[in-house]
Design a protein around this motif. Structure first.
Motif, mmCIF file in Angstrom:
data_model
loop_
_atom_site.group_PDB
_atom_site.id
_atom_site.type_symbol
_atom_site.label_atom_id
_atom_site.label_comp_id
_atom_site.label_asym_id
_atom_site.label_seq_id
_atom_site.Cartn_x
_atom_site.Cartn_y
_atom_site.Cartn_z
ATOM 1 N N GLN A 1 78.577 34.798 25.882
ATOM 2 C CA GLN A 1 77.889 34.212 27.037
ATOM 3 C C GLN A 1 76.382 34.431 26.961
ATOM 4 N N CYS B 1 86.580 33.817 25.433
ATOM 5 C CA CYS B 1 87.154 34.734 26.428
ATOM 6 C C CYS B 1 87.506 34.007 27.723
ATOM 7 N N GLU B 2 86.832 32.899 27.992
ATOM 8 C CA GLU B 2 87.121 32.120 29.195
ATOM 9 C C GLU B 2 88.290 31.161 28.982
ATOM 10 N N VAL B 3 88.592 30.886 27.727
ATOM 11 C CA VAL B 3 89.582 29.862 27.400
ATOM 12 C C VAL B 3 90.933 30.462 27.015
ATOM 13 N N ARG C 1 87.508 41.517 23.603
ATOM 14 C CA ARG C 1 87.319 40.608 24.739
ATOM 15 C C ARG C 1 86.272 41.147 25.721
ATOM 16 N N ASP D 1 84.574 22.718 30.755
ATOM 17 C CA ASP D 1 84.172 23.536 31.904
ATOM 18 C C ASP D 1 83.310 24.722 31.470
ATOM 19 N N SER D 2 83.742 25.408 30.405
ATOM 20 C CA SER D 2 83.050 26.620 29.969
ATOM 21 C C SER D 2 81.692 26.333 29.352
ATOM 22 N N VAL E 1 82.597 31.002 24.060
ATOM 23 C CA VAL E 1 83.279 31.034 25.364
ATOM 24 C C VAL E 1 84.790 31.254 25.237
#
Length: 303
Positions: free
Chosen positions: A167, A94-96, A161, A69-70, A92
Motif C-alpha cells: 500500500q 492482502c486486500e484481495v 500479510r 476496487d483495490s 494489493v
C-alpha cells in the motif's frame, strides 16, 4: 485451512505462460501451500478453465472486481498504454486474498519452476518484512563493476500479510510516479522498502539473461523477464527443454491452446537472428558457468 499460498495475477494475454508456471509450482510445492491464479480480466471460458485447473489442484479466481476496487486510487490514465492491472496487483494482494493466508508467495507469470520449492516455503517471513532477490540490473552491475547492489526484482516475492509495504508503494506511485524510475511497482517497492527487505538467493529468482553462465541444477525458479519469451521458441541462452514445456501444454488440452498468444513471423526471425549470433559468440568464448554468478546463489541468505 492452509496459511500459505503461492499466487499469480494475470490478464488474458499472459494467462497461458502463467498457467504453465502455476502447474509447475503445484508439482514442486508442498500440499500445505495453496496455488492460486487470479484473473485481472474477464475470460470467456473461465468456468471451464477453473474446472480444468482444479483437477490439478490449482485454484483459478476471478479477481477483476476486487482488483478494480483495490487499485481504484489509480485512475485509468495510469493504466492506458503504460501498465497493466495485473502488474500492480502484487501491491494489493492482502486486500484481495482470503484472510487465512499470512505467508504469501507472489510469482510473475513468465517464470518457470524447475526444482523443489520446499526450502522457500518453509522459510517464514516475519511481520513487516519480505523476501526478494537481486534484479537483473544489479547482477549485471556486479559482473561489470564488482559493485554489489540490493536493488531487487519484484517478480518473485514472499511477504507476511501483516506489514506488507504494498500500500505504501502504491501511494508513492500514485503521488510521484517519477520516483519509480519507470519501473512502476518494482521501482515503488524499492523506493519505500527501507529495512523491510530480506535479501534471498537468486536461485529463487534467476534472470534468463544469465542462464548460459550458471548450472541449471543450482536453480529453483527461472524468470524469463523481457523479450523474447520461451513460449515463442528457443532463443539463446535457453534450450529446447525450456521451450518444449509450453508446446506440451498447448497439446494437453484445447483450452490451454486457445489461450496461447504468438508473435509475428518478422519478430520471430529477428529473435532467431539475435539468438544465433549470441550463441556463436558464447561458443567462441566458451567460458562455461561463471563463478561470480554462481556466488550469488550461495551465502548468508535467509533462504
Amino acid at each position: 485451512m492452509n496459511n500459505q499460498c503461492l499466487v499469480y495475477v494475470t490478464d488474458v494475454e499472459y494467462s497461458f505462460p502463467t498457467i504453465l508456471s502455476a502447474l509447475q509450482a503445484r508439482k514442486f510445492a508442498s500440499p500445505a501451500t495453496d496455488v492460486c491464479v487470479l484473473m485481472s480480466e474477464h475470460l470467456d471460458n473461465f468456468e471451464e478453465l477453473k474446472a480444468l485447473l482444479a483437477a490439478s489442484r490449482v485454484e483459478l479466481i476471478d479477481a477483476t472486481e476486487a482488483l478494480k476496487d483495490s487499485l481504484g486510487k489509480l485512475d485509468s490514465s495510469h493504466f492506458q498504454g503504460r501498465i497493466s492491472v495485473s502488474t500492480m496487483a502484487k501491491l494489493v494482494l492482502c486486500e484481495v486474498l482470503p484472510a487465512n493466508y499470512t505467508q504469501i508467495i507472489y510469482l510473475d507469470g513468465d517464470t518457470q519452476i524447475v526444482s523443489d520449492l520446499g526450502a522457500f516455503e518453509s522459510a517464514v517471513v516475519p511481520e513487516g518484512r519480505f523476501f526478494a532477490a537481486r534484479d537483473y540490473t544489479a547482477i549485471h552491475d556486479f559482473l561489470d563493476t564488482g559493485k554489489d547492489s540490493h536493488y531487487f526484482n519484484a517478480g518473485v516475492l514472499k511477504f507476511h500479510r501483516n506489514g506488507w509495504i504494498g500500500q505504501e508503494a502504491l501511494e508513492l506511485f500514485a503521488r510521484n510516479p517519477e520516483a519509480c524510475d519507470g519501473k512502476h511497482d518494482q521501482g515503488a517497492l524499492n523506493y519505500v522498502c527501507g529495512s523491510s527487505l530480506i535479501l534471498i538467493s537468486n536461485r529463487w529468482n534467476f534472470p534468463k539473461q544469465f542462464l548460459h553462465l550458471v548450472n541449471m541444477s543450482s536453480l529453483s525458479i527461472v524468470h524469463y523477464m523481457a523479450h523474447p519469451k520461451p513460449w515463442h521458441g528457443t532463443f539463446f541462452p535457453w534450450t529446447d527443454t525450456e521451450s518444449q514445456v509450453y508446446v506440451d501444454l498447448r497439446k494437453a488440452h484445447p483450452i490451454y491452446n486457445s489461450l496461447y498468444r504468438g508473435i509475428s513471423f518478422d519478430r520471430k526471425v529477428l529473435y532467431k537472428y539475435r539468438s544465433i549470433r549470441a550463441r556463436i559468440h558464447h561458443a567462441i568464448e566458451d567460458h562455461g558457468p561463471n563463478p561470480r554468478v554462481q556466488s550469488l546463489l550461495v551465502g548468508d541468505y535467509a533462504v
